[in-house]
Design an enzyme around this catalytic site. Structure first.
Site, PDB file in Angstrom:
ATOM      1  CE1 TYR A 222      -3.565  -1.732   5.660  1.00 44.62           C
ATOM      2  CE2 TYR A 222      -3.112   0.581   5.186  1.00 44.62           C
ATOM      3  CZ  TYR A 222      -3.345  -0.711   4.742  1.00 44.62           C
ATOM      4  OH  TYR A 222      -3.363  -0.983   3.396  1.00 44.62           O
TER       5      TYR A 222
ATOM      6  CB  THR B 160      -0.922   0.043   1.233  1.00 40.42           C
ATOM      7  OG1 THR B 160      -1.529   1.343   1.338  1.00 40.42           O
ATOM      8  CG2 THR B 160      -0.145  -0.204   2.520  1.00 40.42           C
TER       9      THR B 160
END
Length: 336
Positions: free
Chosen positions: A152, A128
């Site tokens: 995250y 990501t």
């Protein structure tokens, strides 16, 4: 690598990107096994909405990415693995970080360990753009420092490093694809574009958002799924990290206004404190450098620049505005 004739496992097939990827790959004529999260409802997530010509040409495996034995069983007989299964909501990672370690880090370990033992020919691990944190320079290349600004993003950094360690130590054929902010039909309302669209579609004139000044590089879903295919097929991408981004930067505030323009709505944007990330956790700027993916894979964004962004927003808004789709979303509730 020619993917034709290869058995491809897609983890996270029940999710937003995963379901679009599975449908695309099936339409391209590939042999697909779709790994979905086991549940007592026997739900396949978004694949439940796929047309019959997709599901009839699909093998479903229900399991849990956190379970090593189940992962190994899912991967048996597969030549290629596209690993998308992950927990991705940033706000939820603030109060339940342990689940992110189990799912994102240990889940990826399960994939690469099984790939090593089973002799899988190619593993594409999904990263990501959040691993970069706030841009220290732009456009952000794959050499940009990694910064864990949320639990995250920290777990995705860990997952990337686990995957690359198997390439370095055991020559496991790993490629890491690093998509920037993907949007499109089926996306969770925890993301900013569906948040704005669903509020407008439900008649709201005052739109609640978090910080308005951060910038993002938005990727329309069809560009992202083509990126997975291109990275998986590229021998030059083995052992490499590859950004997949549009190369277009836009602020959250301007994004909301662009959506309003597309939907022909007159809105007032307000900052909702509940949606603000903790201090130093907000990623202030993301702007993809995509020269590497162009060079190694020949991938180019079809929805590029402001015009491409607006085309993608139109397609996304049209899908969400459909009553059957809109009723799935609770636009009046902040979705973490």
């Amino acid at each position: 690598m020619n993917l034709k004739g290869k058995k491809i496992l897609v983890t996270g097939s029940d999710g937003f990107i995963g379901s679009h990827l599975v449908e695309y790959l099936v339409r391209q004529g590939y042999s697909i096994r779709a790994f979905v999260l086991y549940n007592s409802f026997n739900s396949w997530g978004w694949l439940d909405e796929s047309p019959k010509e997709i599901t009839d040409n699909l093998e479903i495996f229900s399991g849990d990415i956190r379970d090593p034995n189940g992962v190994r069983e899912a991967m048996k007989g597969c030549d290629v693995v596209m690993h998308l299964a992950a927990l991705i909501a940033i706000p939820y990672s603030y109060h339940s970080p342990d689940t992110y370690v189990d799912t994102n880090v240990k889940g990826t370990l399960n994939i690469v360990q099984a790939a090593k033992d089973l002799g899988v020919e190619r593993v594409v691990v999904t990263s990501t753009s959040e691993v970069y944190g706030t841009a220290q320079f732009v456009p952000i290349t794959e050499d940009h420092p990694l910064q864990g600004q949320s639990p995250y993003s920290a777990t995705k950094i860990g997952a990337d490093q686990i995957a690359m360690s198997f390439y370095n130590a055991f020559e496991t054929p790993v490629s890491i694809i690093r998509p920037f902010n993907t949007y499109g039909p089926r996306q969770s309302a925890r993301a900013v574009i569906p948040t704005v669209i669903t509020q407008i579609a439900n008649g709201a004139e005052t739109i609640k958002l978090g910080a308005l000044t951060p910038t993002r590089d938005f990727n329309y879903i069809s560009d992202t799924v083509r990126g997975f295919e291109a990275v998986a097929a590229s021998d030059a991408c083995v052992g490499e990290v590859v950004n997949v981004g549009s190369g277009f930067e836009v602020s959250i505030g301007d994004t909301a206004q662009a959506i309003a323009d597309v939907m022909e709505a007159d809105i007032k944007i307000v900052c909702d404190q509940e949606r603000i990330r903790p201090k130093n956790s907000e990623v202030e700027r993301l702007f993809a450098g995509n020269e590497k993916v162009k060079k190694l894979c020949g991938w180019e964004p079809e929805f590029n620049g402001l015009d491409g962004f607006k085309r993608g927003l139109e397609l996304t808004a049209k899908w969400f505005a459909d009553g059957e789709n809109l009723k799935r979303y609770k636009a009046d509730i902040y979705n973490i």
